[in-house]
Design an enzyme around this catalytic site. Structure first.
Site, PDB file in Angstrom:
ATOM      1  N   GLY A  67      46.878  54.870  31.102  1.00  0.00           N
ATOM      2  CA  GLY A  67      47.290  54.006  29.994  1.00  0.00           C
ATOM      3  C   GLY A  67      47.415  54.770  28.689  1.00  0.00           C
ATOM      4  N   GLY A  84      42.808  57.517  30.592  1.00  0.00           N
ATOM      5  CA  GLY A  84      43.607  57.767  31.796  1.00  0.00           C
ATOM      6  C   GLY A  84      45.105  57.580  31.643  1.00  0.00           C
ATOM      7  N   GLY A 137      44.435  48.707  28.663  1.00  0.00           N
ATOM      8  CA  GLY A 137      43.629  49.850  29.110  1.00  0.00           C
ATOM      9  C   GLY A 137      44.219  51.153  28.613  1.00  0.00           C
ATOM     10  N   ALA A 138      44.578  51.163  27.319  1.00  0.00           N
ATOM     11  CA  ALA A 138      45.300  52.324  26.769  1.00  0.00           C
ATOM     12  C   ALA A 138      44.368  53.364  26.160  1.00  0.00           C
ATOM     13  CB  ALA A 138      46.304  51.843  25.721  1.00  0.00           C
ATOM     14  N   TYR A 175      39.352  45.881  45.722  1.00  0.00           N
ATOM     15  CA  TYR A 175      40.346  46.580  44.888  1.00  0.00           C
ATOM     16  C   TYR A 175      41.736  46.480  45.530  1.00  0.00           C
ATOM     17  CZ  TYR A 175      42.816  50.445  42.609  1.00  0.00           C
ATOM     18  OH  TYR A 175      43.753  51.202  41.925  1.00  0.00           O
ATOM     19  N   SER A 181      49.114  49.889  43.223  1.00  0.00           N
ATOM     20  CA  SER A 181      48.632  51.087  43.923  1.00  0.00           C
ATOM     21  C   SER A 181      49.103  51.090  45.369  1.00  0.00           C
ATOM     22  CB  SER A 181      47.109  51.117  43.903  1.00  0.00           C
ATOM     23  OG  SER A 181      46.626  52.120  44.763  1.00  0.00           O
TER      24      SER A 181
HETATM   25  N1  NDP Z   1      43.722  56.923  39.229  1.00  0.00           N
HETATM   26  C1  NDP Z   1      44.377  56.686  40.365  1.00  0.00           C
HETATM   27  O1  NDP Z   1      44.376  57.515  41.299  1.00  0.00           O
HETATM   28  C2  NDP Z   1      45.137  55.423  40.533  1.00  0.00           C
HETATM   29  C3  NDP Z   1      45.183  54.452  39.549  1.00  0.00           C
HETATM   30  N2  NDP Z   1      45.887  53.278  39.761  1.00  0.00           N
HETATM   31  C4  NDP Z   1      45.927  52.239  38.750  1.00  0.00           C
HETATM   32  O2  NDP Z   1      46.243  52.788  37.496  1.00  0.00           O
HETATM   33  C5  NDP Z   1      45.726  51.954  36.453  1.00  0.00           C
HETATM   34  C6  NDP Z   1      45.058  52.820  35.401  1.00  0.00           C
HETATM   35  O3  NDP Z   1      43.937  53.442  35.980  1.00  0.00           O
HETATM   36  P1  NDP Z   1      43.384  54.878  35.551  1.00  0.00           P
HETATM   37  O4  NDP Z   1      43.982  55.322  34.288  1.00  0.00           O
HETATM   38  O5  NDP Z   1      43.453  55.746  36.727  1.00  0.00           O
HETATM   39  O6  NDP Z   1      41.830  54.506  35.346  1.00  0.00           O
HETATM   40  P2  NDP Z   1      40.852  54.608  34.085  1.00  0.00           P
HETATM   41  O7  NDP Z   1      39.540  54.098  34.591  1.00  0.00           O
HETATM   42  O8  NDP Z   1      40.897  55.953  33.481  1.00  0.00           O
HETATM   43  O9  NDP Z   1      41.480  53.573  33.054  1.00  0.00           O
HETATM   44  C7  NDP Z   1      41.367  52.196  33.264  1.00  0.00           C
HETATM   45  C8  NDP Z   1      41.552  51.482  31.949  1.00  0.00           C
HETATM   46  O10 NDP Z   1      41.390  50.084  32.179  1.00  0.00           O
HETATM   47  C9  NDP Z   1      40.490  49.586  31.201  1.00  0.00           C
HETATM   48  N3  NDP Z   1      39.774  48.393  31.624  1.00  0.00           N
HETATM   49  C10 NDP Z   1      38.930  48.242  32.657  1.00  0.00           C
HETATM   50  N4  NDP Z   1      38.429  47.005  32.655  1.00  0.00           N
HETATM   51  C11 NDP Z   1      38.964  46.354  31.597  1.00  0.00           C
HETATM   52  C12 NDP Z   1      38.816  45.072  31.046  1.00  0.00           C
HETATM   53  N5  NDP Z   1      37.980  44.175  31.561  1.00  0.00           N
HETATM   54  N6  NDP Z   1      39.549  44.749  29.964  1.00  0.00           N
HETATM   55  C13 NDP Z   1      40.376  45.643  29.402  1.00  0.00           C
HETATM   56  N7  NDP Z   1      40.529  46.873  29.848  1.00  0.00           N
HETATM   57  C14 NDP Z   1      39.831  47.237  30.936  1.00  0.00           C
HETATM   58  C15 NDP Z   1      39.521  50.742  30.963  1.00  0.00           C
HETATM   59  O11 NDP Z   1      38.799  50.542  29.768  1.00  0.00           O
HETATM   60  P3  NDP Z   1      37.362  51.245  29.537  1.00  0.00           P
HETATM   61  O12 NDP Z   1      37.664  52.676  29.197  1.00  0.00           O
HETATM   62  O13 NDP Z   1      36.778  50.471  28.414  1.00  0.00           O
HETATM   63  O14 NDP Z   1      36.611  51.118  30.808  1.00  0.00           O
HETATM   64  C16 NDP Z   1      40.508  51.889  30.893  1.00  0.00           C
HETATM   65  O15 NDP Z   1      41.121  51.933  29.650  1.00  0.00           O
HETATM   66  C17 NDP Z   1      44.780  50.956  37.143  1.00  0.00           C
HETATM   67  O16 NDP Z   1      45.432  49.713  37.232  1.00  0.00           O
HETATM   68  C18 NDP Z   1      44.584  51.553  38.534  1.00  0.00           C
HETATM   69  O17 NDP Z   1      44.335  50.561  39.491  1.00  0.00           O
HETATM   70  C19 NDP Z   1      46.579  53.087  40.921  1.00  0.00           C
HETATM   71  C20 NDP Z   1      46.573  54.030  41.907  1.00  0.00           C
HETATM   72  C21 NDP Z   1      45.841  55.249  41.809  1.00  0.00           C
HETATM   73  C1  RET Z   2      41.851  62.752  51.672  1.00  0.00           C
HETATM   74  C2  RET Z   2      42.697  63.440  50.627  1.00  0.00           C
HETATM   75  C3  RET Z   2      42.916  62.896  49.401  1.00  0.00           C
HETATM   76  C4  RET Z   2      42.352  61.573  49.136  1.00  0.00           C
HETATM   77  C5  RET Z   2      43.078  60.521  48.766  1.00  0.00           C
HETATM   78  C6  RET Z   2      42.516  59.254  48.434  1.00  0.00           C
HETATM   79  C7  RET Z   2      41.138  58.927  48.864  1.00  0.00           C
HETATM   80  C8  RET Z   2      43.275  58.418  47.713  1.00  0.00           C
HETATM   81  C9  RET Z   2      42.854  57.172  47.178  1.00  0.00           C
HETATM   82  C10 RET Z   2      43.677  56.587  46.319  1.00  0.00           C
HETATM   83  C11 RET Z   2      43.317  55.441  45.577  1.00  0.00           C
HETATM   84  C12 RET Z   2      42.008  54.830  45.673  1.00  0.00           C
HETATM   85  C13 RET Z   2      44.200  54.953  44.724  1.00  0.00           C
HETATM   86  C14 RET Z   2      43.907  53.957  43.744  1.00  0.00           C
HETATM   87  O1  RET Z   2      44.588  53.006  43.604  1.00  0.00           O
HETATM   88  C15 RET Z   2      43.662  63.625  48.301  1.00  0.00           C
HETATM   89  C16 RET Z   2      42.818  63.558  47.049  1.00  0.00           C
HETATM   90  C17 RET Z   2      45.028  63.009  48.022  1.00  0.00           C
HETATM   91  C18 RET Z   2      43.897  65.081  48.635  1.00  0.00           C
HETATM   92  C19 RET Z   2      44.324  65.280  50.039  1.00  0.00           C
HETATM   93  C20 RET Z   2      43.266  64.767  50.994  1.00  0.00           C
END
Ligand code: NDP
Ligand code: RET
Length: 321
Positions: free
Chosen positions: A33, A31, A27-28, A181, A156
């Site tokens: 990655g 985001g 997933g590079a 999730y 996460s």
């Molecule tokens: N953002 C956040 O607040 C948080 C993120 N995470 C974790 O961080 C990691 C990265 O997420 P983030 O950068 O935020 O999200 P993004 O949605 O920006 O990136 C996710 C990446 O995963 C790829 N992907 C999804 N499905 C597949 C698949 N079937 N095969 C290959 N690649 C796939 C996407 O590809 P494509 O672009 O093609 O969809 C994309 O490159 C995840 O594991 C997420 O659970 C954990 C906690 C919080």
């Molecule tokens: C309420 C609230 C927030 C919401 C946080 C949430 C909803 C986090 C969800 C995280 C997830 C889904 C992580 C993925 O793995 C922020 C934005 C921190 C700002 C402060 C108030």
């Protein structure tokens, strides 16, 4: 500024350079990655962007090459929602590369409507856990040959709400997208711990870490209007993808971290995990069930040092139709 600082702390301060090292980031193309891959490239590694959309991946590779001056940024097709694609990726990688020093299992989906992977796994469990489980299995021998080497599993804080319901692993009896999730992110941590235990027992030089990247402004919220709205409202406070990449980079690069193999990290520090995530019995059972679903031997880790494992797909899994 105080809230922003609190939510965005943790910086990878390692100055290590990576010439001659090889890394794979799933997933590079987006985001966290993308930022992780960019930093590994900046430090001189040959970086494989493992993406489901190769065209988009190529654009990102060009961008990283231009920004870092490192031409060794390569794109390979990997769809974690299809075990055939995972096996094809691994086969090609093993044929073309002698080493693998860093594997970042980063790709993820969140809150998608109920759907299944090509192999019939519930999408969150299939992509976030089982896909990376199979990929790690297929690349482990290369990681061992390249030791010291590391695996980083991006999990996460959401694992706190996760449970492993073995009777409903594919979400067929009940399904809630947010919880699905969380379950898959708990599975990431249990896999990390069980893999670390087995690697230690086999005397391997491969170490493994799970990571909470923080709350990061990315495309992860694409499936939920509510989450997109929350992310938009708080976009100033939450981490940028570059900040979100810091803990993955910390675990991949920090010298002397080997003794902490199996631990969970957040903001570049060891972090607390839920009681569920520390349950060895659940971790062991999840390992066995994952192997069964994927049709791979439960003792694959012990076999890694032995005869070459087959990349051929087997059909032992026992999925409900
Ligand atoms: N953002 C956040 O607040 C948080 C993120 N995470 C974790 O961080 C990691 C990265 O997420 P983030 O950068 O935020 O999200 P993004 O949605 O920006 O990136 C996710 C990446 O995963 C790829 N992907 C999804 N499905 C597949 C698949 N079937 N095969 C290959 N690649 C796939 C996407 O590809 P494509 O672009 O093609 O969809 C994309 O490159 C995840 O594991 C997420 O659970 C954990 C906690 C919080
Ligand atoms: C309420 C609230 C927030 C919401 C946080 C949430 C909803 C986090 C969800 C995280 C997830 C889904 C992580 C993925 O793995 C922020 C934005 C921190 C700002 C402060 C108030």
């Amino acid at each position: 500024p105080q809230i922003r600082k609190m939510l965005s702390s943790g910086v990878c301060t390692s100055t290590i350079q990576l010439p001659g090292k090889v890394a794979v980031v799933t997933g590079a193309n987006a985001g966290i990655g993308k930022e992780t891959a960019k930093e590994l490239a900046r430090r001189g590694a040959r970086v494989y962007l493992a993406c489901r959309d190769v065209q988009n991946g190529e654009l990102v590779a060009r961008e990283i090459q231009m920004m870092t001056g490192n031409q060794q940024v390569l794109v390979r097709k990997l769809d974690l929602a299809d075990t055939k694609s995972i096996r094809a990726f691994a086969k090609r990688f093993l044929e073309e590369e002698k080493h693998l020093h860093i594997l970042i299992n980063n790709a993820g989906v969140m809150m998608c409507p109920y759907s299944k992977t090509a192999d019939g796994f519930e999408m969150h469990m299939g992509v976030n856990h089982l896909g990376h489980f199979l990929l790690t299995h297929l690349l482990l021998e290369k990681l061992e040959e390249s030791a010291p080497s590391r695996v980083v599993n991006v999990s996460s804080l959401a694992h706190l709400l996760g449970r492993i319901h073995f009777h409903n692993l594919q979400g067929e009896k009940f399904y809630q997208s947010g919880l699905a999730y969380c379950h898959s992110k708990l599975a990431n941590i249990l896999f990390t711990q069980e893999l670390a235990r087995r690697l230690k027992a086999s005397g391997s030089g491969v170490t493994v870490y799970s990571v909470h990247p923080g709350t990061v402004n990315s495309e992860l919220v694409r499936h939920s209007a509510l989450m997109r709205w929350i992310w938009w409202i708080f976009s100033f406070f939450i981490k940028t993808p570059q900040q979100g990449a810091q803990t993955s980079l910390y675990c991949a690069l920090t010298e002397g971290l080997e003794v902490l193999s199996g631990n969970h990290f957040s903001d570049c520090h060891v972090a607390w995990v839920s009681a569920q995530a520390r349950n060895e019995t659940v971790a062991r059972r999840l390992w066995d069930v994952s192997c069964d679903l994927l049709g791979i031997p439960v003792d694959w880790l012990m076999m890694a040092a032995g005869p070459k494992r087959s990349l051929k797909q087997t059909t032992q899994h026992t999925l409900p139709k």
